[in-house]
Structure formats: structure tokens, C-alpha cells
Enzyme design. Structure first.
Site, PDB file in Angstrom:
ATOM      1  N   GLU A 108      -1.907 -19.774 -47.298  1.00 18.31           N
ATOM      2  CA  GLU A 108      -1.692 -20.338 -48.342  1.00 18.31           C
ATOM      3  C   GLU A 108      -1.381 -19.318 -49.532  1.00 18.31           C
ATOM      4  O   GLU A 108      -2.290 -18.229 -49.800  1.00 18.31           O
ATOM      5  CB  GLU A 108      -2.738 -21.478 -48.670  1.00 18.31           C
ATOM      6  CG  GLU A 108      -2.738 -21.797 -50.164  1.00 18.31           C
ATOM      7  CD  GLU A 108      -1.523 -22.817 -50.429  1.00 18.31           C
ATOM      8  OE1 GLU A 108      -0.897 -23.320 -49.432  1.00 18.31           O
ATOM      9  OE2 GLU A 108      -0.818 -22.667 -51.596  1.00 18.31           O
ATOM     10  N   HIS A 151      -5.986 -20.287 -53.147  1.00 19.38           N
ATOM     11  CA  HIS A 151      -5.090 -21.381 -53.924  1.00 19.38           C
ATOM     12  C   HIS A 151      -5.556 -21.004 -55.362  1.00 19.38           C
ATOM     13  O   HIS A 151      -6.806 -21.127 -55.651  1.00 19.38           O
ATOM     14  CB  HIS A 151      -5.238 -22.520 -53.526  1.00 19.38           C
ATOM     15  CG  HIS A 151      -4.428 -23.618 -53.922  1.00 19.38           C
ATOM     16  ND1 HIS A 151      -4.546 -24.054 -55.445  1.00 19.38           N
ATOM     17  CD2 HIS A 151      -3.228 -24.068 -53.621  1.00 19.38           C
ATOM     18  CE1 HIS A 151      -3.343 -24.852 -55.706  1.00 19.38           C
ATOM     19  NE2 HIS A 151      -2.482 -24.966 -54.431  1.00 19.38           N
ATOM     20  N   THR A 204       3.963 -26.179 -51.304  1.00 10.12           N
ATOM     21  CA  THR A 204       3.772 -26.079 -49.934  1.00 10.12           C
ATOM     22  C   THR A 204       4.398 -26.975 -49.424  1.00 10.12           C
ATOM     23  O   THR A 204       4.869 -26.807 -48.324  1.00 10.12           O
ATOM     24  CB  THR A 204       1.866 -26.665 -49.661  1.00 10.12           C
ATOM     25  OG1 THR A 204       1.007 -25.391 -50.262  1.00 10.12           O
ATOM     26  CG2 THR A 204       2.004 -26.694 -48.189  1.00 10.12           C
ATOM     27  N   ASP A 254       3.444 -19.387 -47.534  1.00  5.97           N
ATOM     28  CA  ASP A 254       4.089 -20.249 -47.994  1.00  5.97           C
ATOM     29  C   ASP A 254       5.033 -20.301 -49.231  1.00  5.97           C
ATOM     30  O   ASP A 254       6.236 -20.843 -49.766  1.00  5.97           O
ATOM     31  CB  ASP A 254       3.399 -21.812 -47.992  1.00  5.97           C
ATOM     32  CG  ASP A 254       2.289 -21.897 -49.232  1.00  5.97           C
ATOM     33  OD1 ASP A 254       1.889 -22.776 -49.575  1.00  5.97           O
ATOM     34  OD2 ASP A 254       2.121 -20.741 -49.636  1.00  5.97           O
ATOM     35  N   HIS A 255       4.363 -19.330 -50.249  1.00 11.86           N
ATOM     36  CA  HIS A 255       5.165 -19.185 -51.537  1.00 11.86           C
ATOM     37  C   HIS A 255       4.065 -18.168 -52.379  1.00 11.86           C
ATOM     38  O   HIS A 255       3.022 -17.835 -52.001  1.00 11.86           O
ATOM     39  CB  HIS A 255       5.170 -20.389 -52.442  1.00 11.86           C
ATOM     40  CG  HIS A 255       3.939 -21.255 -52.453  1.00 11.86           C
ATOM     41  ND1 HIS A 255       2.782 -20.787 -53.146  1.00 11.86           N
ATOM     42  CD2 HIS A 255       3.729 -22.241 -52.004  1.00 11.86           C
ATOM     43  CE1 HIS A 255       1.870 -21.685 -52.969  1.00 11.86           C
ATOM     44  NE2 HIS A 255       2.346 -22.616 -52.337  1.00 11.86           N
TER      45      HIS A 255
END
Ligand code: GP9
Ligand code: MN
Length: 429
Positions: free
Chosen positions: A38, A199, A82, A258-259
Site C-alpha cells: 500500500e 496509508h 487502490t 499500488d501508487h
């Protein structure tokens, strides 16, 4: 309409790049772990703060001989974050320009997604694991249309207040709870494991902190190294379990970020974290790199420098598994293919290629970050090629999703998935 489908299929056919036959089937029949890191950016690999490696476990994996890593791999998410990453990785379809394709179209569209293909063509059992609720990003409904056999979320796991932070279970607890379910999966299995603790805005409880916050003064950024370190520790524990369980020897493990974790609104903080004075749009584009690593005992590893993105992962994985996928609609190509197109489309119309980086109306030289005001003929040609490729793939992919075109498409050997065949409710014990 189905004529839209035909023009899309023609484009796909004309632009398909054959996969690298040296790697075809090297992981055939292996269990597949897809480890979703994440908000994990590539710059964290080998990054040091306070005299220590922030992510020693992932660094070690990155450099191992049987790890195949990509150091010019970019995230391509839009507002779907996500969920855009998941759409790209398991369908080789982009997310949408606005909103989340999974949220808006996941329940109703027809898909020919990785879990269904792996189950139908290679007898895989498929499962996804996440420490949040099943409904976030409309995953529960979407996964039924993607053909996931199991969707194991925090309701299946020991849970209490102190086990959670941010969106759900802390990663160490989540992975510890997921392990016994994974061990019971019939093999070969495809298990996607979606982490969560790293996150925004990166809170972490005291007992789990093992590295000081950074001192950029940007309080939503300074915790990033702490949650990234915690995620790294949880991966270290997971890999130990993988060995101990005996699964490591017959599995391939794919890790991907994911980013971005730190968005474009934190350029000052990024300048301090990276030491890049005047951290600008070009730098932000370069920091859209996220890790992509394939780790498998006996894999011919190394660091591959091709420019690619999340849209390219599925054809790469299918080739490693020896799963025939030339009959499917994919907007990406095998990252290991020698003559592949290296223009990496961004969801907002920007792109990065080995020579040109487009950010809004500006063009930069990718290799040295210089703003291009008087392009050479070659640079002009590369700018145009980038714009054409990016607008084409995004508009065709949007047509497939917005027009639900796959309902008109019947690839040979693929049986349409009926979402009603799946239920993820815990069977009443
Ligand atoms: C929630 C989590 C959200 O389940 O996946 O991540 P995000 O999309 O905000 O990166
Ligand atoms: Mn995310």
C-alpha cells in the site's frame, strides 16, 4: 456497441507484442502470491533515514539473484487509487478519468479477469485477503465478476480495537491471520494479499514505531517512514512464514506498490526527503515509480530497466505462468518483451517514456529533467508519439469499460463468469 468492440480488437491485435519466450512458463503451476504494498513508492527501496535502512526486508528481496525487479515501473492510477491498481493488474484495463471503475462498473460489467482465466485455463484456486471490510471500493461485488473463489476480510479474522489503525487491521496482525487460510487453499492457488497500514496520513501506535519521524515539518508526510518500516517488518515476518510453511519452494511472489504515498501537493516535503532542490513537476513524475518484483527460487533475476506500468503486469505474469492470453483484451504488454512500446500512459493524459516526460503542457527530457522548449525533430516525434499512444490507449480502455464491451466478446475457451455463482459470506460455523 459491438462495432466499437471490433475496432478495439483490431487495435489490440495490431499493437500486440509477443511475450519473451525465454521466460514463458518458468513459473508454470506455481502458487502465485500478489503482495500489494500500500502507498509504497520505489524511492523507499535502499532509502536511508536516521542512519538506517527504512525497508531492509524489501531491500534484500529487491537485490536477490532470484528476484526480477523493474526500476522504471510507474503507477498509473487515477482517482480510483487502490481500485485502479487492482483493475489494471487483473484486467490490463485502465481505471477511469474520474471516480473508480470498480465502484461504478464492477457490479454490472462483464470482465475476463485474472482469477477467472487462471481458474479456467490452469486450475488455480483464487483468493484475495484484506484487513478492511469486504465492501470497500465495491470489491465484494466486483470480485464475484472477476471470479475470485474466496474474499477473506477482517470479518474472518480475530479483531479488536487495538488491532486496528487507519482503515483496518494492522498489517502484522492481518498477515498473521491470513496465513492459516492460505495454508488451506488447494494448490495451485493465486492469493492476492492487500496491505493497509502504510496509508495516508501514516499514523502508527507507539509500540509499533521503530524509526523516528522525518523532520520535513509536513505532519502528513513525516510518519511515512514509520509506517513503511512497519509494512516492511510485516513482509519480513510473512516471508519467514512462507519458508517455514514449505510454500516458498513452489510459489512465485509478486510485490508491487499500488501508487504514490506522498502526493503532488507535498513538493516541499519531498524536496527535503530527497535532497532535490526545487522538487518540480518532472521530479514528481519520476517519483511515480513504484516497485514491481517477482521473487521465486531459481528465477533468473536481475534489474530490468524497461519503462512500463501497472497496465503491463498481467501479460507479464501470464507469460511467466505459461498461461495463453493472446485471445484477451489487454492494453499492456509483457515487460520482458524485447521490442515493447515503452510509453507509460498516465491517467490524466501525461506520460513518461525513456526520452520524454509530459506533465500538463510541459515536456521534459526524461534522462536529465531539462524542460524542452525547442524540441529537436526527434524530440518532437517522441512528444507526438507519446501523446498519440496515451490518448489512444486511454480512450479505447474507457470505451471498453463505459460501453461494457466485453459482454459482446467471447474469447475462445473462456466461459463467461456469473457473479451469482459466488458468495463470500462466512459459512455459518
Ligand atoms: C481500503 C484501501 C484504500 O480498503 O484499499 O486504499 P486507497 O485506495 O485509499 O489507496
Ligand atoms: Mn492504495
Amino acid at each position: 456497441t459491438s462495432s466499437d468492440l471490433n475496432s478495439t480488437l483490431r487495435w489490440i491485435k495490431n499493437n500486440r507484442v509477443a511475450p519473451n519466450v525465454q521466460y514463458t512458463g518458468v513459473a508454470k503451476g506455481k502458487n502465485v502470491f500478489v503482495i500489494h504494498l500500500e502507498s509504497f513508492q520505489q524511492f523507499l527501496i535502499d532509502y536511508k533515514y536516521d542512519g538506517q535502512e527504512v525497508t531492509p526486508n524489501l531491500n534484500k528481496i529487491y537485490h536477490e539473484n532470484d528476484t526480477l525487479s523493474f526500476d522504471n515501473f510507474f503507477n498509473q492510477v487515477g482517482q480510483g487509487k487502490t481500485s485502479d491498481a487492482e483493475m489494471m493488474l487483473e484486467n490490463s484495463l485502465f481505471g477511469l478519468a474520474e471516480g473508480s471503475a470498480m465502484s461504478m462498473d464492477g457490479s454490472s460489467n462483464t470482465f475476463q479477469a485474472a482469477p477467472a482465466i487462471l481458474q479456467q485455463q490452469a486450475g488455480y484456486t483464487t483468493a484475495a485477503f484484506h484487513g478492511d471490510v469486504p465492501s470497500y471500493w465495491n470489491r465484494e461485488n466486483t470480485y464475484k465478476n472477476w471470479g475470485y473463489d474466496y474474499w477473506i476480510t477482517k470479518g474472518y479474522m480475530k479483531d479488536k480495537k487495538s488491532y486496528e489503525i487507519g482503515y483496518g487491521l494492522k498489517d502484522k496482525i492481518f498477515l498473521h491471520e491470513a496465513a492459516p487460510y492460505i495454508e488451506q487453499l488447494p494448490q495451485p492457488f493465486y492469493a492476492k494479499v492487500i496491505t493497509l497500514t502504510n496509508h495516508y496520513p501514516y499514523p502508527l501506535d507507539k509500540k509499533n514505531i521503530s524509526i523516528p519521524k522525518t523532520k520535513t515539518g509536513d505532519k502528513t508526510v513525516d510518519g511515512y517512514v514509520q509506517t513503511a518500516r512497519y509494512l516492511d517488518q510485516s513482509i519480513g515476518e510473512f516471508m519467514k512464514w512462507l519458508d517455514k510453511s514449505g510454500l516458498a519452494k513452489n510459489s512465485i511472489v509478486m510485490f508491487y506498490g499500488d501508487h504514490y504515498g506522498i502526493s503532488d501537493n507535498h513538493k516541499k516535503a519531498m524536496a527535503k526527503l530527497t535532497g532535490i532542490k526545487g522538487f518540480n513537476d518532472y521530479d514528481n513524475a519520476m517519483y511515480q515509480r513504484v516497485p514491481l518484483m517477482f521473487h521465486m527460487q531459481g528465477l533468473k533475476g536481475g534489474i530490468n530497466h524497461t519503462y512500463g506500468g501497472e497496465i503491463d503486469v498481467l501479460p507479464t505474469l501470464f507469460n511467466l505462468l505459461g498461461v495463453k492470453d493472446s485471445q484477451y483484451v489487454q492494453f499492456g504488454s509483457d515487460l520482458l518483451a524485447p521490442n515493447r512500446n515503452q510509453i507509460v500512459a498516465q491517467r490524466n493524459g501525461d506520460f513518461i517514456s525513456p526520452t520524454i516526460t509530459k506533465v500538463g503542457s510541459k515536456y521534459y527530457n526524461t534522462q536529465n529533467g531539462k524542460l524542452i522548449t525547442n524540441p529537436t525533430p526527434q524530440q518532437k516525434a517522441d512528444e507526438n508519439a507519446g501523446v498519440n499512444r496515451t490518448t489512444t490507449v486511454l480512450s479505447l480502455s474507457d470505451r471498453v469499460i463505459n460501453g461494457d464491451l466485453l459482454r459482446f466478446y467471447h474469447p475462445e475457451g473462456f466461459k463467461k463468469v456469473d457473479g451469482a455463482d459466488y458468495s463470500y459470506k462466512m459459512s455459518k460455523a
